[in-house]
Design an enzyme around this catalytic site. Sequence first.
Site, PDB file in Angstrom:
ATOM      1  N   ASP A 287      24.950  41.154  49.533  1.00 27.35           N
ATOM      2  CA  ASP A 287      25.583  39.784  49.068  1.00 27.35           C
ATOM      3  C   ASP A 287      25.816  38.860  50.417  1.00 27.35           C
ATOM      4  OD1 ASP A 287      26.292  37.993  46.875  1.00 27.35           O
ATOM      5  OD2 ASP A 287      28.216  37.981  48.086  1.00 27.35           O
ATOM      6  N   GLY A 422      26.294  33.035  47.764  1.00 30.16           N
ATOM      7  CA  GLY A 422      25.001  33.107  48.121  1.00 30.16           C
ATOM      8  C   GLY A 422      23.859  32.590  47.224  1.00 30.16           C
ATOM      9  N   LEU A 423      24.038  33.208  45.883  1.00 33.14           N
ATOM     10  CA  LEU A 423      23.087  32.569  44.783  1.00 33.14           C
ATOM     11  C   LEU A 423      23.317  30.995  44.703  1.00 33.14           C
ATOM     12  CD1 LEU A 423      22.531  35.441  42.107  1.00 33.14           C
ATOM     13  CD2 LEU A 423      21.016  33.953  43.683  1.00 33.14           C
TER      14      LEU A 423
END
Lengths: 520, 419
Positions: A287, A422-423
């Site tokens: 992550d 992150g995403l």
Amino acid sequence: MELTLWTYEGPPHVGAMRVATALRDVHYVLHAPQGDTYADLLFTMIERRPARPPVTYTTFQARDLGRDTAELFQNACRAAFERFRPAALLVGASCTAELIQDDPGGLATALDLPVPVIPLELPAYQKKENWGAAETFYQLVRALAGPHAPPPGTKRPPRPQGRKPRANLLGPTALGFRHRDDPQEVEKLLDLLGVEVAVVAPLGASVADLARLGEADLNVVLYPEIGLPAARYLERTFGQPWTKTVPIGLGASRDFLREVADLLGLDPEPAIARVAPRARWWSLSVDSTYLTGKRVFVFGDATHAIAAARVAREELGFEVVGLGTYSREFAREVREAARAIGLEALVTDDYLEVEAAIAELAPELVLGTQMERHVAKRLGIACAVISAPVHVQDFPARYAPQMGAEGANVLFDTWVHPLMMGLEEHLLQMFREDFEFHDGAPPSHLAATGPARPRPPAEPVPAAAEGSVRWTPEAEKELAKIPFFVRGKARRNTERFARERRLPVITLETLYEAKAHFGR
Amino acid sequence: MSPGCADAPIRKERGQREVFCGLTGIVWLHRKLQDAFFLVVGSRTCAHLLQSAAGVMIFAEPRFATAIIGERDLAGRADLDEELDRVVGRLLARRPDIKLLFLVGSCPSEVIKLDLARAAARLSRLHAPAVRVLAYSGSGIETTFTQGEDACLAALVPTLPEERRAAPPSLLVVGALADIVEDQLRRLFEGLGIAPVRFLPPRRSAEMPPVGPGTRVLLAQPWLGETMRALEERGARHLPALFPLGAEGTTAWLAAAAAAFGVPEGRFRAITEPGAERARKAVERQRPLLAGKRLFLFPDSQLEVPLARFLHGELGLVPVEVGTPYLHRAHLAPELALLPAGTPLVEGQDVDAQLDRCRTLLPDLVVCGLGLANPLEAEGFTTKWSIELVFTPIQGYDQAADLAELFARPLVRRTRLVA
Ligand code: SF4
């Protein structure tokens, strides 16, 4: 003359106050005009100390100037001693009293008080807060530990067999950035080596504690800006070695253990193996890949700036694009640290210069002081605070050290928190045009008060629900004068008020009727 | 015998004072006067005071700064005039929006006898007509907290335009008020048919009110002794009144103007009664909580006497000590008359002795400065920090309930928190 909008450091007597307030049983009589008492609020409001700082101000006025300000000072010393019964008295002058040259040291000594009187000469027109704290601590140590010094040239006797090695922790003061929590974490590190803490000073120490500083085997300098002159004095006088590594971050904590072990002739390896902050794995986990190469700008006091640059690079995988300090006394150290990573250090106490540097470098994250936090906010850049000057938010209720293993965890959390996850960041790249998910939006886990980047126009405003009420332009204008954070509530309440009374139009009068109605 | 405390003796106390200096006024004045800049000529302490008092709240580039005197200036290695010119030049180049610059004196500038009035005159010539430069002192050896505003406005008075000879009487409201309060008052005066009505300080430096013998002055704040004196020198006349705190205070304050401008009784009632009634009702709601509570005021802003009058008269609190840094007997006479007879009044301060008295009297509510509030809370007292009273809109009918609420909230909070 120097034009100053905001300052990173207060005057040197505020540094002295930080030391006096940190200690348990000293009192500081400060020759100063009434306005200088503002400094009390730093301790009672920002740090939320439950007691007033142990400081008596003479608060002389213009009408005293022609007459006897010296007598005023002596009376203040006597009264302070009678009332507070300190174990030692610090005396000195603030900027104004320095100009009238009353010699607080001489005046106080002449009173023959039954406790040590320590005069402080803190040149207010040359020096600043950290220097004042360092000088005050040094003078206290000299005056109180000094009398217990062995004759010059005496070799330090070896540590008795079977006694655990002991270390003093030097430097933490009142109003310091996480000084409250760091010593505990360093004590844990030392414990891993089997080293005991003798005295932590000045924070929480008594005059008697200062007197026995020379007994320990080693001095740990937590904050060189404040503890270094005292440590050097103790080295000269008592032959005590002192540590140069500040254990902020995992790498530095391990180096610190090595240094202490080396100075005391111990084996560091078992201890090093046991320093395993969660942050290390958090940083390795997938992550965190998105943190790689994030461009960060670092600014603070020398100690925290140097440490932050190292942690940012080595432990989070960031790219440090700027490094600087306002601590001119430690400019050399910061310049070296910057050069080592191919940068030119920014050494300045002019926040406009810092702002310009940040604007120019356009980093993704700023690690700075409260000043840089404001600059970053204005520029719409994420920011975490790593150093004094402090603000009420820098005294969290929870335990939040910067040093040692837990410190490494705190750094990871607080630096990563302001960034996009992150995403989320990826999705944002993909759907730039989404009206509520655009690139001007702050990270979704942060309040909408985040970066003030331009938002796309035409945010859909929900139309006034059931039974529409009209606002007169005058009332609407008035509403706009209400602070934004309560405006929405005021509008809703007023409309509800009007609807309940079947008023078709909201006038100024209605606005205030409603205000009075809903006011608690 | 006269009622209340009109002739009551006022105990003067000397000792350590725990109050800000006059520089602090810059914190609200620079927000009010939108094209003015305040340059303190002082030390790092002065800069730090401003920064600490203002909080980092208003970090948006502030319209104030400090020219910090350094070692070189004191040792005579730098020419102070040249230095000041350089600093001001740099500042004005950075902020072309500035029309009015105040050089604000501090303790260090006073002690080294730096003549800022002369410097201001020189700089005014240098930067005319774009910028006007004035000087006043906010030093802690001469001014306490709100007296800084008094000194600032007093410095403005001689520069105000002359009222036309034949001009009809005009009303001048003196003292910085929140814009929203100013607008409410404006509407009330309009309703009363009083015109023209002007405000000092104005929001912009181009809107300086004219003064002359026809000017009638209502003071919006109790700390404006010097300003009033300067206005009187220009022929203006003071309208003695209560200060506009609470329903009663606001009505009395408006009534003083109404009387001076010959507003008929009926019209006065018609215009003021709705607001007064609203204020009374809203204030009344806090009464059950506050009535009978014993109140101790530490000296801070000079608002202490009007506040005690409001809290006693409209909410039933009992003042057990009213401290104030300075008491202008004439301007406060109507207020003093409404305090309960025998209220201990203390001017000046000896903070340790005062804390002892507070601990002996055990008041239910303590009004005090920021340095004392948390320590007193930690001792078990309930406090209201007084600086908020200077920084929030509290004057007029529609703020009366807010004002009452400021005092009620700490008490409510104590009852909410589970022990
Ligand atoms: S009391 Fe004097 S020296 Fe202190 S901040 Fe105020 S003006 Fe500056």
